[in-house]
Scaffold this motif. Sequence first.
Motif, mmCIF file in Angstrom:
data_model
loop_
_atom_site.group_PDB
_atom_site.id
_atom_site.type_symbol
_atom_site.label_atom_id
_atom_site.label_comp_id
_atom_site.label_asym_id
_atom_site.label_seq_id
_atom_site.Cartn_x
_atom_site.Cartn_y
_atom_site.Cartn_z
ATOM 1 N N MET A 1 23.839 -8.841 -0.745
ATOM 2 C CA MET A 1 23.329 -8.726 0.659
ATOM 3 C C MET A 1 23.974 -7.456 1.405
ATOM 4 O O MET A 1 24.845 -6.861 0.773
ATOM 5 C CB MET A 1 23.557 -9.990 1.496
ATOM 6 N N ILE A 2 23.365 -7.068 2.359
ATOM 7 C CA ILE A 2 23.727 -5.628 3.196
ATOM 8 C C ILE A 2 25.109 -5.972 3.866
ATOM 9 O O ILE A 2 24.839 -6.658 4.668
ATOM 10 C CB ILE A 2 22.797 -5.170 3.936
ATOM 11 N N ARG A 3 25.983 -5.473 3.514
ATOM 12 C CA ARG A 3 27.170 -5.600 4.423
ATOM 13 C C ARG A 3 27.970 -4.219 4.910
ATOM 14 O O ARG A 3 27.477 -3.380 4.363
ATOM 15 C CB ARG A 3 28.347 -6.376 3.446
ATOM 16 N N GLN A 4 28.656 -4.607 5.819
ATOM 17 C CA GLN A 4 29.452 -3.357 5.890
ATOM 18 C C GLN A 4 30.421 -2.636 5.026
ATOM 19 O O GLN A 4 31.220 -3.298 4.490
ATOM 20 C CB GLN A 4 30.660 -3.905 7.076
ATOM 21 N N GLN B 82 16.753 -15.528 -3.538
ATOM 22 C CA GLN B 82 15.743 -14.309 -3.805
ATOM 23 C C GLN B 82 14.996 -14.055 -2.294
ATOM 24 O O GLN B 82 14.883 -12.867 -1.949
ATOM 25 C CB GLN B 82 14.907 -14.382 -5.049
ATOM 26 N N GLN B 83 14.614 -15.054 -2.112
ATOM 27 C CA GLN B 83 13.819 -15.039 -0.679
ATOM 28 C C GLN B 83 14.604 -14.750 0.457
ATOM 29 O O GLN B 83 14.388 -13.927 1.444
ATOM 30 C CB GLN B 83 13.089 -16.694 -0.290
ATOM 31 N N THR B 84 15.951 -15.200 0.380
ATOM 32 C CA THR B 84 17.065 -14.940 1.370
ATOM 33 C C THR B 84 17.229 -13.477 1.443
ATOM 34 O O THR B 84 17.447 -12.666 2.488
ATOM 35 C CB THR B 84 18.161 -15.723 1.437
ATOM 36 N N ARG B 85 17.621 -12.922 0.142
ATOM 37 C CA ARG B 85 17.858 -11.518 0.132
ATOM 38 C C ARG B 85 16.738 -10.602 0.608
ATOM 39 O O ARG B 85 17.058 -9.658 1.250
ATOM 40 C CB ARG B 85 18.296 -11.363 -1.264
ATOM 41 N N ALA B 86 15.663 -10.744 0.145
ATOM 42 C CA ALA B 86 14.449 -10.134 0.378
ATOM 43 C C ALA B 86 14.262 -10.210 2.159
ATOM 44 O O ALA B 86 14.216 -9.130 2.725
ATOM 45 C CB ALA B 86 13.238 -10.597 -0.300
ATOM 46 N N TYR B 87 14.445 -11.289 2.676
ATOM 47 C CA TYR B 87 14.059 -11.460 4.148
ATOM 48 C C TYR B 87 15.156 -10.626 4.820
ATOM 49 O O TYR B 87 14.858 -9.931 5.850
ATOM 50 C CB TYR B 87 14.226 -13.132 4.464
ATOM 51 N N TRP B 88 16.517 -10.924 4.338
ATOM 52 C CA TRP B 88 17.678 -9.987 5.260
ATOM 53 C C TRP B 88 17.595 -8.457 5.066
ATOM 54 O O TRP B 88 17.777 -7.696 5.765
ATOM 55 C CB TRP B 88 18.959 -10.582 4.652
ATOM 56 N N SER B 89 17.074 -8.131 3.672
ATOM 57 C CA SER B 89 16.953 -6.733 3.815
ATOM 58 C C SER B 89 15.729 -6.009 4.617
ATOM 59 O O SER B 89 15.995 -5.230 5.234
ATOM 60 C CB SER B 89 16.539 -6.234 2.181
ATOM 61 N N ARG B 90 14.699 -7.022 4.836
ATOM 62 C CA ARG B 90 13.615 -6.529 5.749
ATOM 63 C C ARG B 90 14.311 -6.754 7.174
ATOM 64 O O ARG B 90 14.036 -5.590 7.979
ATOM 65 C CB ARG B 90 12.564 -7.651 5.828
ATOM 66 N N GLN B 91 15.029 -7.638 7.613
ATOM 67 C CA GLN B 91 15.413 -7.927 9.019
ATOM 68 C C GLN B 91 16.500 -6.510 9.191
ATOM 69 O O GLN B 91 16.547 -5.785 10.512
ATOM 70 C CB GLN B 91 16.325 -8.947 9.030
ATOM 71 N N VAL B 92 17.310 -6.349 8.312
ATOM 72 C CA VAL B 92 18.187 -5.164 8.453
ATOM 73 C C VAL B 92 17.778 -3.759 8.771
ATOM 74 O O VAL B 92 17.896 -2.899 9.704
ATOM 75 C CB VAL B 92 19.449 -5.216 7.157
ATOM 76 N N PHE B 93 16.820 -3.590 7.682
ATOM 77 C CA PHE B 93 16.379 -2.149 7.465
ATOM 78 C C PHE B 93 15.123 -1.906 8.328
ATOM 79 O O PHE B 93 14.784 -0.687 8.356
ATOM 80 C CB PHE B 93 16.192 -1.767 5.814
ATOM 81 N N THR B 94 14.562 -2.900 9.051
ATOM 82 C CA THR B 94 13.845 -2.551 10.074
ATOM 83 C C THR B 94 14.483 -2.577 11.398
ATOM 84 O O THR B 94 13.938 -2.243 12.544
ATOM 85 C CB THR B 94 12.427 -3.656 10.150
ATOM 86 N N GLY B 95 15.860 -2.610 11.449
ATOM 87 C CA GLY B 95 16.498 -2.623 12.576
ATOM 88 C C GLY B 95 16.612 -3.749 13.538
ATOM 89 O O GLY B 95 16.921 -3.593 14.804
ATOM 90 N N ARG B 96 15.876 -4.995 13.158
ATOM 91 C CA ARG B 96 15.608 -6.205 13.648
ATOM 92 C C ARG B 96 17.005 -6.987 13.941
ATOM 93 O O ARG B 96 17.036 -7.629 14.800
ATOM 94 C CB ARG B 96 14.724 -6.870 13.350
#
Lengths: 401, 139
Positions: A1-4, B82-96
């Motif tokens: 997951m994306i982390r610092q 897999q769903q969690t990682r895809a979900y969080w990558s969307r949340q983070v990289f859309t700046g939400r």
Amino acid sequence: MIRQLSLLSAIVLGSMTTPALGQQASPWQLSGFGTLGMVATSQSDIRFARIGVDRPGSETPDFGPDTVLGIQANISLSPQTSAVLQLVSRERPANGYLPHPSLAFVSYTPSPDLSIRLGRLRVPFFMHSDSLDINYALPWIRPPVEVYGLNPFSDLDGIDVLYRTRIGSTDLEFHPYAGRSAIPIYKNGRGRLDRLLGFNVSIMTDRLTLFVGHATSPLTLHWGDPDFDRLVSILPPELNRELSGGRGHASFSSAGFQWDDGSWQLTGEYARRVNRRYANSAHGWHLTVAHRVDALTPYLTLARQTEDRPIAHYDFPTTLPGQLQRHAFEQFLISRNVAQRSITVGIRWDIQRNIAIKTEYTHTKTLHDSWGSYFPRGDVLANAPIDRSINMLGLSVDVTF
Amino acid sequence: MLALGLFLSIHASNALPSQDMAIHIVTAEQGHLRQLQRDEAELLFLGRRTTAADGTPVILIDLPAGPIRDRFYLLLTGKNPQQTRAYWSRQVFTGRARPPLEAHSIEQAIEWLLQTPGTVAYLPASNGDARLRVLMRLQ
């Protein structure tokens, strides 16, 4: 997951103390994503191009359509205010791989349900607009071009509001936005949406997401390739005014759904664009089914785009010059029609956390009056990709960090 | 010794959880947060909310990537890894949203919870600690 990235320093074995939470809760956060992707087509006289996104490549395989690198900084300014800057480098129609600010906004959250964002945003025309470059988050190598090629505008310079509420176990999101958007067009052209207004509604449950959106704007569009310049030099001025200029108007609608129960994923979207002039009116749809089996996710996509109205109509005189004009004009209309239908089979392999490898095979059929998402090499008329069956192989590696 | 201790703590936090392992959402006993509704916890750990019901900002802590984290998200949100990682990558990289801070071990998560009251994490129920308040049990 994306982390610092700063967390790396915290787990260095030589450190004698555990870092305090305060050290970790930095107001800065850096993260990134990327794709190394390549495509190869079965026919050597044409090349695949995502119209308005990349430059039609001359190499085989072509790394241009899907390869992308993004770096993002999130900055907390106060408990209610934050800023996001995202730079994306990918092949663009005019600028090579020059990094492009895809996000640069300040977000204000006066209440947990409400966010107001100002600056450079992603224009949310489609259900997956937010994550267009974040291929790791998508099931495919790229979203189906029959739908997502209908609107290549991606930046929104303006403002949006996200209002979220929950009714029972259903989340509702209302998303109005306003601003302007511009894109370069191969080779030296430019498109602009000057007063863009849009409104989206999303409904989300644990397994189902529904999306519907509509947007409208005046359109300025200048084609900028030598063939177009030659064309307008022989066409009547009143027709040229319908092909390029600053008096266009575009509206765009999209509706989509996604069902995901953890094992099966079913995704579909329908989109329609209506132009008064300069570009054609068309609609497209796709339907994708995917099935997760441990780290492997095979998928199948059916997609189609259909032209509803060509850019312009004109009654040419029956004289010889008139017939030559008509032929040249028809070839232009065909080159601007990206209607096609396709079937794609692919597989995604989540080889590690944050790394996915995808490969997909697409069989595409262009029509007698369309180029589809392809561009001829060399002689434009002789190699025009009309009425063809084209096979294409794609391979990509997606990462987030 | 330090390296061995770190290895063991990482190993412990990635140990395979049993199918029925219970997980507790916890905060510091001395913190202001007295209760957390399931909906509220889901919204927080999905990045759709950053404050408790009373408007107080909440800092979230994730355990390292591994089976315990995977089980927690599955129990709370119904999403597989897999769903969690895809979900969080969307949340983070859309700046939400920003993801929870990641502790590198259960011990570090507990230390952070105690350092900063109002911080919320999840732990295997077997890691009970009198200094922590259990806000919710997931099983």
